[in-house]
Design a protein around this motif. Structure first.
Motif, PDB file in Angstrom:
ATOM      1  N   THR A 261       0.840  -1.202   0.000  1.00 51.24           N
ATOM      2  CA  THR A 261       0.000   0.000   0.000  1.00 51.24           C
ATOM      3  C   THR A 261       0.870   1.244   0.000  1.00 51.24           C
ATOM      4  O   THR A 261       0.632   2.192  -0.752  1.00 51.24           O
ATOM      5  N   GLU A 262       1.880   1.238   0.853  1.00 55.47           N
ATOM      6  CA  GLU A 262       2.801   2.386   0.942  1.00 55.47           C
ATOM      7  C   GLU A 262       3.517   2.625  -0.384  1.00 55.47           C
ATOM      8  O   GLU A 262       3.684   3.771  -0.812  1.00 55.47           O
ATOM      9  N   MET A 263       3.922   1.543  -1.054  1.00 54.89           N
ATOM     10  CA  MET A 263       4.675   1.669  -2.305  1.00 54.89           C
ATOM     11  C   MET A 263       3.773   1.897  -3.516  1.00 54.89           C
ATOM     12  O   MET A 263       4.253   2.265  -4.584  1.00 54.89           O
ATOM     13  N   GLY A 264       2.482   1.640  -3.375  1.00 53.75           N
ATOM     14  CA  GLY A 264       1.572   1.813  -4.504  1.00 53.75           C
ATOM     15  C   GLY A 264       1.550   0.639  -5.454  1.00 53.75           C
ATOM     16  O   GLY A 264       1.195   0.795  -6.632  1.00 53.75           O
ATOM     17  N   PHE A 265       1.906  -0.563  -4.968  1.00 60.92           N
ATOM     18  CA  PHE A 265       1.918  -1.766  -5.815  1.00 60.92           C
ATOM     19  C   PHE A 265       0.519  -2.402  -5.789  1.00 60.92           C
ATOM     20  O   PHE A 265       0.266  -3.373  -5.077  1.00 60.92           O
ATOM     21  N   LYS A 266      -0.397  -1.832  -6.556  1.00 56.75           N
ATOM     22  CA  LYS A 266      -1.814  -2.178  -6.443  1.00 56.75           C
ATOM     23  C   LYS A 266      -2.123  -3.601  -6.903  1.00 56.75           C
ATOM     24  O   LYS A 266      -2.984  -4.267  -6.340  1.00 56.75           O
ATOM     25  N   SER A 267      -1.440  -4.065  -7.948  1.00 59.25           N
ATOM     26  CA  SER A 267      -1.751  -5.406  -8.449  1.00 59.25           C
ATOM     27  C   SER A 267      -1.392  -6.466  -7.413  1.00 59.25           C
ATOM     28  O   SER A 267      -2.089  -7.472  -7.265  1.00 59.25           O
ATOM     29  N   TRP A 268      -0.319  -6.254  -6.661  1.00 64.19           N
ATOM     30  CA  TRP A 268       0.075  -7.222  -5.633  1.00 64.19           C
ATOM     31  C   TRP A 268      -0.850  -7.131  -4.421  1.00 64.19           C
ATOM     32  O   TRP A 268      -1.062  -8.115  -3.717  1.00 64.19           O
ATOM     33  N   LEU A 269      -1.411  -5.951  -4.176  1.00 61.03           N
ATOM     34  CA  LEU A 269      -2.389  -5.813  -3.102  1.00 61.03           C
ATOM     35  C   LEU A 269      -3.612  -6.677  -3.388  1.00 61.03           C
ATOM     36  O   LEU A 269      -4.168  -7.318  -2.492  1.00 61.03           O
ATOM     37  N   ALA A 270      -4.024  -6.686  -4.671  1.00 56.43           N
ATOM     38  CA  ALA A 270      -5.191  -7.485  -5.047  1.00 56.43           C
ATOM     39  C   ALA A 270      -4.947  -8.960  -4.769  1.00 56.43           C
ATOM     40  O   ALA A 270      -5.846  -9.685  -4.337  1.00 56.43           O
ATOM     41  N   GLU A 271      -3.729  -9.426  -4.969  1.00 58.36           N
ATOM     42  CA  GLU A 271      -3.402 -10.829  -4.714  1.00 58.36           C
ATOM     43  C   GLU A 271      -3.494 -11.163  -3.224  1.00 58.36           C
ATOM     44  O   GLU A 271      -3.770 -12.304  -2.843  1.00 58.36           O
ATOM     45  N   LEU A 272      -3.278 -10.147  -2.378  1.00 53.94           N
ATOM     46  CA  LEU A 272      -3.355 -10.364  -0.930  1.00 53.94           C
ATOM     47  C   LEU A 272      -4.779 -10.261  -0.419  1.00 53.94           C
ATOM     48  O   LEU A 272      -5.024 -10.375   0.783  1.00 53.94           O
ATOM     49  N   GLY A 273      -5.719 -10.019  -1.338  1.00 48.91           N
ATOM     50  CA  GLY A 273      -7.116  -9.930  -0.927  1.00 48.91           C
ATOM     51  C   GLY A 273      -7.503  -8.553  -0.459  1.00 48.91           C
ATOM     52  O   GLY A 273      -8.474  -8.381   0.272  1.00 48.91           O
ATOM     53  N   GLU A 274      -6.759  -7.542  -0.868  1.00 44.15           N
ATOM     54  CA  GLU A 274      -7.094  -6.170  -0.499  1.00 44.15           C
ATOM     55  C   GLU A 274      -8.424  -5.795  -1.124  1.00 44.15           C
ATOM     56  O   GLU A 274      -8.639  -5.925  -2.330  1.00 44.15           O
ATOM     57  N   GLU A 275      -9.352  -5.335  -0.312  1.00 43.18           N
ATOM     58  CA  GLU A 275     -10.671  -4.998  -0.819  1.00 43.18           C
ATOM     59  C   GLU A 275     -10.667  -3.607  -1.414  1.00 43.18           C
ATOM     60  O   GLU A 275     -10.151  -2.666  -0.861  1.00 43.18           O
ATOM     61  N   SER A 276     -11.250  -3.518  -2.583  1.00 48.16           N
ATOM     62  CA  SER A 276     -11.419  -2.223  -3.240  1.00 48.16           C
ATOM     63  C   SER A 276     -12.553  -2.358  -4.216  1.00 48.16           C
ATOM     64  O   SER A 276     -12.957  -3.458  -4.581  1.00 48.16           O
ATOM     65  N   GLU A 277     -13.101  -1.230  -4.634  1.00 42.68           N
ATOM     66  CA  GLU A 277     -14.208  -1.269  -5.582  1.00 42.68           C
ATOM     67  C   GLU A 277     -13.765  -1.917  -6.876  1.00 42.68           C
ATOM     68  O   GLU A 277     -14.508  -2.629  -7.518  1.00 42.68           O
ATOM     69  N   GLU A 278     -12.537  -1.667  -7.255  1.00 43.74           N
ATOM     70  CA  GLU A 278     -12.023  -2.250  -8.501  1.00 43.74           C
ATOM     71  C   GLU A 278     -10.530  -2.455  -8.382  1.00 43.74           C
ATOM     72  O   GLU A 278      -9.756  -1.494  -8.381  1.00 43.74           O
ATOM     73  N   PRO A 279     -10.080  -3.678  -8.194  1.00 48.96           N
ATOM     74  CA  PRO A 279      -8.638  -3.910  -8.109  1.00 48.96           C
ATOM     75  C   PRO A 279      -7.946  -3.407  -9.374  1.00 48.96           C
ATOM     76  O   PRO A 279      -8.360  -3.720 -10.477  1.00 48.96           O
ATOM     77  N   VAL A 280      -6.903  -2.617  -9.182  1.00 53.46           N
ATOM     78  CA  VAL A 280      -6.174  -2.080 -10.322  1.00 53.46           C
ATOM     79  C   VAL A 280      -4.965  -2.961 -10.600  1.00 53.46           C
ATOM     80  O   VAL A 280      -4.125  -3.168  -9.728  1.00 53.46           O
ATOM     81  N   VAL A 281      -4.901  -3.503 -11.792  1.00 51.26           N
ATOM     82  CA  VAL A 281      -3.771  -4.343 -12.179  1.00 51.26           C
ATOM     83  C   VAL A 281      -2.769  -3.474 -12.920  1.00 51.26           C
ATOM     84  O   VAL A 281      -3.047  -2.967 -14.004  1.00 51.26           O
ATOM     85  N   THR A 282      -1.625  -3.243 -12.304  1.00 47.28           N
ATOM     86  CA  THR A 282      -0.595  -2.413 -12.915  1.00 47.28           C
ATOM     87  C   THR A 282       0.350  -3.277 -13.726  1.00 47.28           C
ATOM     88  O   THR A 282       0.942  -4.208 -13.188  1.00 47.28           O
ATOM     89  N   PRO A 283       0.500  -2.996 -15.019  1.00 49.60           N
ATOM     90  CA  PRO A 283       1.410  -3.811 -15.834  1.00 49.60           C
ATOM     91  C   PRO A 283       2.833  -3.736 -15.304  1.00 49.60           C
ATOM     92  O   PRO A 283       3.234  -2.746 -14.701  1.00 49.60           O
ATOM     93  N   GLU A 284       3.587  -4.797 -15.551  1.00 52.26           N
ATOM     94  CA  GLU A 284       4.989  -4.778 -15.158  1.00 52.26           C
ATOM     95  C   GLU A 284       5.733  -3.720 -15.972  1.00 52.26           C
ATOM     96  O   GLU A 284       5.600  -3.663 -17.188  1.00 52.26           O
ATOM     97  N   PRO A 285       6.513  -2.850 -15.310  1.00 53.34           N
ATOM     98  CA  PRO A 285       7.300  -1.875 -16.063  1.00 53.34           C
ATOM     99  C   PRO A 285       8.274  -2.580 -17.001  1.00 53.34           C
ATOM    100  O   PRO A 285       8.749  -3.668 -16.719  1.00 53.34           O
ATOM    101  N   VAL A 286       8.550  -1.938 -18.120  1.00 56.06           N
ATOM    102  CA  VAL A 286       9.482  -2.504 -19.085  1.00 56.06           C
ATOM    103  C   VAL A 286      10.703  -1.603 -19.196  1.00 56.06           C
ATOM    104  O   VAL A 286      10.626  -0.402 -18.992  1.00 56.06           O
TER     105      VAL A 286
END
Length: 547
Positions: A273-298
């Motif tokens: 949460t502190e780092m803003g890694f939203k896609s990994w938060l979703a994997e931990l079951g973080e509740e939100s209206e819409e889990p945001v999947v952030t693409p891997e940076p290239v």
């Protein structure tokens, strides 16, 4: 007898991960402005490694602060290294916290380097017949490879066993120390033999078997490099000692004590949460209206096109591309006054080019002629069968119209994609979208052109700054399109609105802004009267329905 294959002891060169992630990843920041690119890169590599090998015994090893025994042997050791960038230094402590929260044993032993700790653990485990996997990008580690020890480079997904080490270096793993001693290391300031490159070192070792053999036959080696060798004889034993990984340290634990623990989900949730890694938060079951999947940076590769050969090669690439992302750099935000300073293109994420045609600051390098560039690009830009994407292409369309180019084939616009997907969002500019959907902090215009009264026109911006800025615009826009279009495709009505109304209207509105619009006042009066009668009828039916 059990034939089950033993799981390897996995040893991670954390210091190698740290620097490679910092230099390979794009500039990312969290909401508080903390740099997070290296944090993301290291965490992502660890997650992949654990998913691929599921080790029971694992350790992430970092260099400890301060000098080590090699500095005592040779005070100039690593003297050429610049100080660690502050942008990286601030990411070390969060990386350590994430490693601990992932349940991974972490080691940093004072007085020695991470290589030595890894080497000692690897040799002890191998002596017991246990397979060992070392995850690193450090070439020095090749000296540890044998029938039990294998290297993996997670950035290139390549494994190195004894045969692959010999194929890569030209000498067996048992001779890597001698090879490194001859070649030296400018980064670590290991002397080596001046002008002795990898090919020369391999040639000598193949001829004389070992470093001792090369030294014994130094008088037989001709030419200037032979002179350098003879001048280096006194220092070569020291070079060998400096590059030799110590495998006999007295460590405070054994490899079987490096048990992987159950991850601390709460700690990881707080850190992600502190780092803003939203896609990994979703994997931990973080509740939100819409889990945001952030693409891997290239990893980003940007460059300027300054000669005709490179330009023609890129035109050919654009002609064969499935989708062209383009952006213009100009002298003004007023589309009717704007002069073209350069164009940027991208067809694959992470790779973009900038074609400067109007940078005129003192000392600016020679650039391609604007008229020649536009004449060559005009058929491509006007081809309605060549799909194109951009951010607010209505502006670029107007700029190109100033040069008698009618931009056609506009298939997507990321500003419109964002608006249709989330019309309640307050901002749809590229910088805001990149942060929201890609977790990417982009280069701001003020960073290259200055602010307020001191802001210079883009034509005065040095190419060293202009190239990454302009190229990033095209690259990030292409990445945004891939993310936003995937979201829109799953929603029928917004997708239809976008494709059937918003995108077709873009060109119409651009022409209206450029040429104005003819108003048929008589038709408008008739329509007004018709609408007034319909409104009265609806109002009457509403009163009746309400009683």
């Amino acid at each position: 007898m059990s034939t089950e294959k033993k799981k390897p002891l996995v040893l991670v060169d954390g210091s190698s991960y740290l620097f490679r992630a910092f230099h390979a990843m794009p500039s990312l920041t969290n909401a508080a402005g903390l740099n997070t690119g290296a944090i993301y890169g290291v965490t992502n590599m660890l997650r992949r490694l654990l998913a691929d090998y599921a080790p029971d015994e694992v350790a992430v090893v970092f260099d400890a602060k301060g000098k080590n025994f090699r500095h005592e042997m040779y005070p100039e050791y690593k003297a050429n290294r610049p100080p660690m960038p502050e942008e990286l230094r601030e990411q070390i402590e969060p990386i350590h916290r994430i490693v601990e929260a992932m349940g991974l044993p972490m080691l940093a032993i004072e007085g020695v380097e991470a290589d030595d700790v890894i080497g000692t653990l690897a040799r002890r485990a191998a002596a017991e017949g246990m397979p060992v996997l070392i995850s690193t990008g450090d070439k020095d580690m090749a000296q540890l490879v044998d029938e039990h020890v294998t290297l993996i480079n997670t950035m290139t997904d390549t494994l190195s066993d004894p045969a692959q080490v010999e194929e890569k270096f030209g000498v067996p793993a048992t001779r890597i120390i001698d090879y490194l001693a001859l070649v030296g290391d400018k980064v670590d300031n290991v002397p080596g033999v001046p002008k002795c490159g990898p090919k020369t070192a391999v040639k000598w070792l193949q001829a004389y078997d070992s470093l001792d053999g090369v030294m014994a036959h130094a008088d037989e080696i001709k030419g200037k490099v032979g002179e350098y060798l003879r001048e280096s004889l006194e220092m070569l034993p020291l070079s060998r000692d400096l590059v030799t990984i110590r495998c006999d340290l007295e460590l405070p634990l054994q490899h079987h004590e490096l048990q992987r623990r159950t991850p601390d989900s709460e700690a990881l949730r707080a850190l992600f949460t502190e780092m803003g890694f939203k896609s990994w938060l979703a994997e931990l079951g973080e509740e939100s209206e819409e889990p945001v999947v952030t693409p891997e940076p290239v990893e980003a590769h940007y460059r300027a096109i300054l000669d005709e050969g490179e330009f023609e090669a890129w035109v050919s690439r654009l002609e064969s591309a499935e989708l062209i992302c383009l952006d213009t750099e100009t002298s003004s935000l007023d589309v009717m006054e704007a002069e073209l300073v350069g164009l940027s293109f991208a067809v694959e994420p992470g790779e973009a080019v900038y074609i400067p045609v109007g940078h005129d600051y003192p000392g600016a390098p020679d650039q391609l002629d604007r008229a020649v560039v536009l004449a060559r690009l005009k058929p491509l830009l006007e081809d309605e069968n060549k799909p194109k994407v951009g951010q607010n292409l209505k502006y670029d369309m107007g700029v190109l119209a100033n040069y008698d180019i009618q931009l056609r084939g506009i298939t997507h616009d990321t500003m419109l994609e964002s608006y249709v997907y989330n019309s309640t969002a307050s901002r749809h500019d590229m910088d805001s979208l990149a942060l929201s959907y890609l977790g990417r902090s982009t280069i701001k215009y003020e960073e290259v052109a200055g602010k307020g009264a001191k802001q210079i026109p883009f034509s005065q911006v040095d190419l060293e700054q202009a190239v990454p800025y302009a190229s990033e615009d095209a690259d990030i826009t292409l990445q945004l399109h891939r993310t936003l279009w995937e979201k829109l495709q799953s929603e029928d009505k917004p997708r239809e609105l976008y494709q059937q109304l918003e995108v077709p209207l873009l060109s119409v509105i651009s022409r209206i802004e450029r040429h104005g619009v003819l108003v048929d006042t008589a038709m408008l009066r008739a329509q007004s009267s018709e609408l007034a009668h319909k409104m009265l009828e609806i109002e009457k039916s509403a009163y009746e329905a309400a009683g």
